[in-house]
Scaffold this motif. Sequence first.
Motif, PDB file in Angstrom:
ATOM      1  N   MET A   1      27.320  43.235  33.804  1.00  0.00           N
ATOM      2  CA  MET A   1      27.038  43.082  35.246  1.00  0.00           C
ATOM      3  C   MET A   1      28.034  43.886  36.059  1.00  0.00           C
ATOM      4  SD  MET A   1      27.052  39.378  37.039  1.00  0.00           S
ATOM      5  CE  MET A   1      28.638  38.704  36.650  1.00  0.00           C
ATOM      6  N   THR A   2      29.254  43.722  35.756  1.00  0.00           N
ATOM      7  CA  THR A   2      30.255  44.629  36.341  1.00  0.00           C
ATOM      8  C   THR A   2      31.121  45.136  35.205  1.00  0.00           C
ATOM      9  OG1 THR A   2      31.890  42.918  36.636  1.00  0.00           O
ATOM     10  CG2 THR A   2      30.411  43.306  38.487  1.00  0.00           C
ATOM     11  N   ASP A   3      31.915  46.139  35.497  1.00  0.00           N
ATOM     12  CA  ASP A   3      32.788  46.718  34.478  1.00  0.00           C
ATOM     13  C   ASP A   3      34.237  46.301  34.689  1.00  0.00           C
ATOM     14  OD1 ASP A   3      30.719  48.109  33.164  1.00  0.00           O
ATOM     15  OD2 ASP A   3      30.717  49.571  34.791  1.00  0.00           O
ATOM     16  N   LEU A   4      34.426  45.121  35.280  1.00  0.00           N
ATOM     17  CA  LEU A   4      35.794  44.685  35.569  1.00  0.00           C
ATOM     18  C   LEU A   4      36.565  44.426  34.274  1.00  0.00           C
ATOM     19  CD1 LEU A   4      34.977  42.269  38.533  1.00  0.00           C
ATOM     20  CD2 LEU A   4      35.826  44.620  38.654  1.00  0.00           C
ATOM     21  N   ARG A   9      37.504  35.236  35.908  1.00  0.00           N
ATOM     22  CA  ARG A   9      36.917  33.957  35.453  1.00  0.00           C
ATOM     23  C   ARG A   9      35.472  33.824  35.912  1.00  0.00           C
ATOM     24  NH1 ARG A   9      41.554  29.265  35.803  1.00  0.00           N
ATOM     25  NH2 ARG A   9      42.904  30.322  34.330  1.00  0.00           N
ATOM     26  N   VAL A  10      35.239  34.142  37.181  1.00  0.00           N
ATOM     27  CA  VAL A  10      33.886  34.027  37.743  1.00  0.00           C
ATOM     28  C   VAL A  10      33.580  35.309  38.514  1.00  0.00           C
ATOM     29  CG1 VAL A  10      32.407  32.765  39.359  1.00  0.00           C
ATOM     30  CG2 VAL A  10      34.139  31.524  38.028  1.00  0.00           C
ATOM     31  N   VAL A  11      32.444  35.916  38.215  1.00  0.00           N
ATOM     32  CA  VAL A  11      31.976  37.080  38.989  1.00  0.00           C
ATOM     33  C   VAL A  11      30.507  36.854  39.291  1.00  0.00           C
ATOM     34  CG1 VAL A  11      31.732  39.590  39.076  1.00  0.00           C
ATOM     35  CG2 VAL A  11      33.456  38.575  37.570  1.00  0.00           C
ATOM     36  N   ALA A  64      49.539  30.222  41.074  1.00  0.00           N
ATOM     37  CA  ALA A  64      50.277  31.480  41.070  1.00  0.00           C
ATOM     38  C   ALA A  64      49.376  32.590  40.534  1.00  0.00           C
ATOM     39  CB  ALA A  64      51.523  31.355  40.201  1.00  0.00           C
ATOM     40  N   GLU A  65      49.366  33.716  41.198  1.00  0.00           N
ATOM     41  CA  GLU A  65      48.654  34.933  40.792  1.00  0.00           C
ATOM     42  C   GLU A  65      47.126  34.833  40.926  1.00  0.00           C
ATOM     43  OE1 GLU A  65      51.187  37.195  37.545  1.00  0.00           O
ATOM     44  OE2 GLU A  65      50.488  35.301  36.698  1.00  0.00           O
ATOM     45  N   ALA A  66      46.629  33.679  41.365  1.00  0.00           N
ATOM     46  CA  ALA A  66      45.179  33.492  41.473  1.00  0.00           C
ATOM     47  C   ALA A  66      44.673  34.058  42.801  1.00  0.00           C
ATOM     48  CB  ALA A  66      44.837  32.012  41.368  1.00  0.00           C
ATOM     49  N   TYR A  67      43.381  34.325  42.851  1.00  0.00           N
ATOM     50  CA  TYR A  67      42.806  34.854  44.102  1.00  0.00           C
ATOM     51  C   TYR A  67      41.306  34.605  44.106  1.00  0.00           C
ATOM     52  CZ  TYR A  67      40.965  38.660  41.241  1.00  0.00           C
ATOM     53  OH  TYR A  67      40.281  39.357  40.287  1.00  0.00           O
ATOM     54  N   THR A  68      40.740  34.685  45.315  1.00  0.00           N
ATOM     55  CA  THR A  68      39.288  34.825  45.432  1.00  0.00           C
ATOM     56  C   THR A  68      39.024  36.098  46.228  1.00  0.00           C
ATOM     57  OG1 THR A  68      38.997  33.649  47.522  1.00  0.00           O
ATOM     58  CG2 THR A  68      39.006  32.301  45.522  1.00  0.00           C
ATOM     59  N   LEU A  69      37.893  36.705  45.945  1.00  0.00           N
ATOM     60  CA  LEU A  69      37.524  37.964  46.608  1.00  0.00           C
ATOM     61  C   LEU A  69      36.030  37.893  46.919  1.00  0.00           C
ATOM     62  CD1 LEU A  69      37.817  41.065  47.268  1.00  0.00           C
ATOM     63  CD2 LEU A  69      37.401  41.477  44.827  1.00  0.00           C
ATOM     64  N   ARG A 117      31.180  37.908  44.642  1.00  0.00           N
ATOM     65  CA  ARG A 117      32.170  36.833  44.823  1.00  0.00           C
ATOM     66  C   ARG A 117      32.909  36.666  43.505  1.00  0.00           C
ATOM     67  NH1 ARG A 117      34.604  33.034  47.370  1.00  0.00           N
ATOM     68  NH2 ARG A 117      35.182  31.227  46.143  1.00  0.00           N
ATOM     69  N   VAL A 118      34.243  36.777  43.579  1.00  0.00           N
ATOM     70  CA  VAL A 118      35.094  36.672  42.389  1.00  0.00           C
ATOM     71  C   VAL A 118      36.060  35.510  42.581  1.00  0.00           C
ATOM     72  CG1 VAL A 118      36.840  37.855  40.982  1.00  0.00           C
ATOM     73  CG2 VAL A 118      34.984  39.183  42.024  1.00  0.00           C
ATOM     74  N   GLU A 119      36.183  34.682  41.553  1.00  0.00           N
ATOM     75  CA  GLU A 119      37.252  33.662  41.506  1.00  0.00           C
ATOM     76  C   GLU A 119      38.043  33.949  40.257  1.00  0.00           C
ATOM     77  OE1 GLU A 119      35.672  29.703  41.502  1.00  0.00           O
ATOM     78  OE2 GLU A 119      34.324  30.189  43.172  1.00  0.00           O
ATOM     79  N   ASP A 120      39.358  34.037  40.419  1.00  0.00           N
ATOM     80  CA  ASP A 120      40.107  34.530  39.266  1.00  0.00           C
ATOM     81  C   ASP A 120      41.511  33.951  39.217  1.00  0.00           C
ATOM     82  OD1 ASP A 120      40.394  35.993  36.977  1.00  0.00           O
ATOM     83  OD2 ASP A 120      40.596  37.944  37.957  1.00  0.00           O
ATOM     84  N   ALA A 121      42.005  33.797  38.001  1.00  0.00           N
ATOM     85  CA  ALA A 121      43.380  33.347  37.758  1.00  0.00           C
ATOM     86  C   ALA A 121      43.728  33.742  36.333  1.00  0.00           C
ATOM     87  CB  ALA A 121      43.491  31.836  37.915  1.00  0.00           C
TER      88      ALA A 121
END
Length: 541
Positions: A1-4, A9-11, A64-69, A117-121
């Motif tokens: 789906m993406t090449d990340l 964790r979630v895309v 720590a180091e987590a983000y949403t985009l 929408r990305v949720e990541d840690a």
Amino acid sequence: MTDLLPLPRVVDLTGGSFELAPGAAISGDGELVDGLRAALSVLDLRIVDGGGAVTVRRDPGLGAEAYTLTVDPGGVRVTAADRAGAFYAGQTLRQLLPPDAYRSVRPRTPWTIPGVRVEDAPRCSWRGMHLDVARHFLPKQDVLRHIDIMAAHKLNILHLHLVDDQGWRVESRAYPKLHEVGSHRPRTISSYYGEEVTYDEVPHGGRYTLADLAEIAEYARSRSVTVVPEIDVPGHASALVAAYPQYGARPQETFPVLDRWGISPTILSPLPATVDFLTTVLDEVAGALGGAPFFHIGGDECVLDDWAASAEIDDYRRSLGLDTPAELHAWFLRRLADELAGRGTRAVVWDEAFVSGELRADTVVMPWRGMGVARRVAAAGYDVVITPVFPLYFDYGESDGAEEPLAIGAPTTLADVAAFEVIPESWTAAERARVLGAQAQHWSERIPDARTLDYRAWPRGAALAEITWHGRPADLTGRLGAHLARLDALGVEYRPPQGPRPWQRGGIGRRRHRPGVVNVVEMMRHVEEMTNSADSTRPSM
Ligand code: ACM
């Protein structure tokens, strides 16, 4: 789906898109804006008071180091709890742009970002790469460039192996002979195991000034990378005692900076004068770095014969109530770790220091001799950074084929790294909780320059990023092509998955392939046995 890569964790691809133009406006929490702009410096985002194409908000609820985009036709929105999280949101955003986002010039036209929408840690807090700048010096600009490539992969620890038998690579104002005498050798061995011994007769050397170290640390910090320095003691000491023989276990003798590889019996004295001397040097290095949360003090591959042979050292051991030189080895490292702890720094050691005796409870252990000793370290309650020769010594070649340039051994493939579980399911929950993360090692006997480092480090480093940030991938190869296009734009001379490019091959000269000299699987069997032997400090490689 993406090449990340590493995979978040979630895309969710949400449809629509947004056009992000160079110089677009960004607003939000100052520190977080700074982190995001650092990752996306190619776009030269313009800071405004509110609104803008990119908005960044602090969410203390994230780790720590987590983000949403979030990207939608209204713009780009990021949340993070710390600067590192915003920096990683920026790195993910960069991967959603074309490979030209990895070049160093501002684009002329806007880039289209897909709605997402990305949720990541991160899975692990220690996602490390080790550079041995002692066997072969790596110039400062190459170190800075390597930090940039690490940061693009969300790798966050740079372990700098600053000293070894073959070179002392950092300035000391208190003990200037360390860099004046210890930082160069007149020649280097050019033969391989079992061959007639030859030397290249080419001087080799280099060192970082304390100002260089400060620059490296600051450059790394702004890219969410922490520098962990290593002053490897009490073994691997030839360059040190070449400068100051009085701190060696045979103080009446003189020693050269070593011009060949392998384990040297030269060892420091464990007496109080050596501890005082080393404490001063550790303080100089940590001071230059602007403080060090971790400081690696080595402990590996020590030949303790000279300790047993010295009446003074033997008397000292007895005065401490210690029964064996191995116990003295553990005591010496613990003594230095106590000094570091007094300065708010945690000691890191190779696994020999764990096997030989009692460590401070807060010491971090790197079990290079395999997952057997790694588990014992974790079971004993110490924090562990997973560093086994297989598959995390990247000085081993990716193949044992004739085209492969000279490596210490082989094979450790990209797939081996991608398949490696750094937090084994078979361990207990308490043992698993001790794993801080993992780290790839670049021992530089056969990594003489930055081009060779690129070849060894990537794309296996991308797999390391995946297993430490996300976990073992189901589909790394499916995303690899797009990722290699990013590395191409960045100018990374990685090893193509299908094999070396013509100019990367071994050829027939000094870099020619020597097949099968060290098989990495046999090596692991051997070193695993060593960790179970009674005399664990006996050198094993
Ligand atoms: C090591 O490979 N001696 C840590």
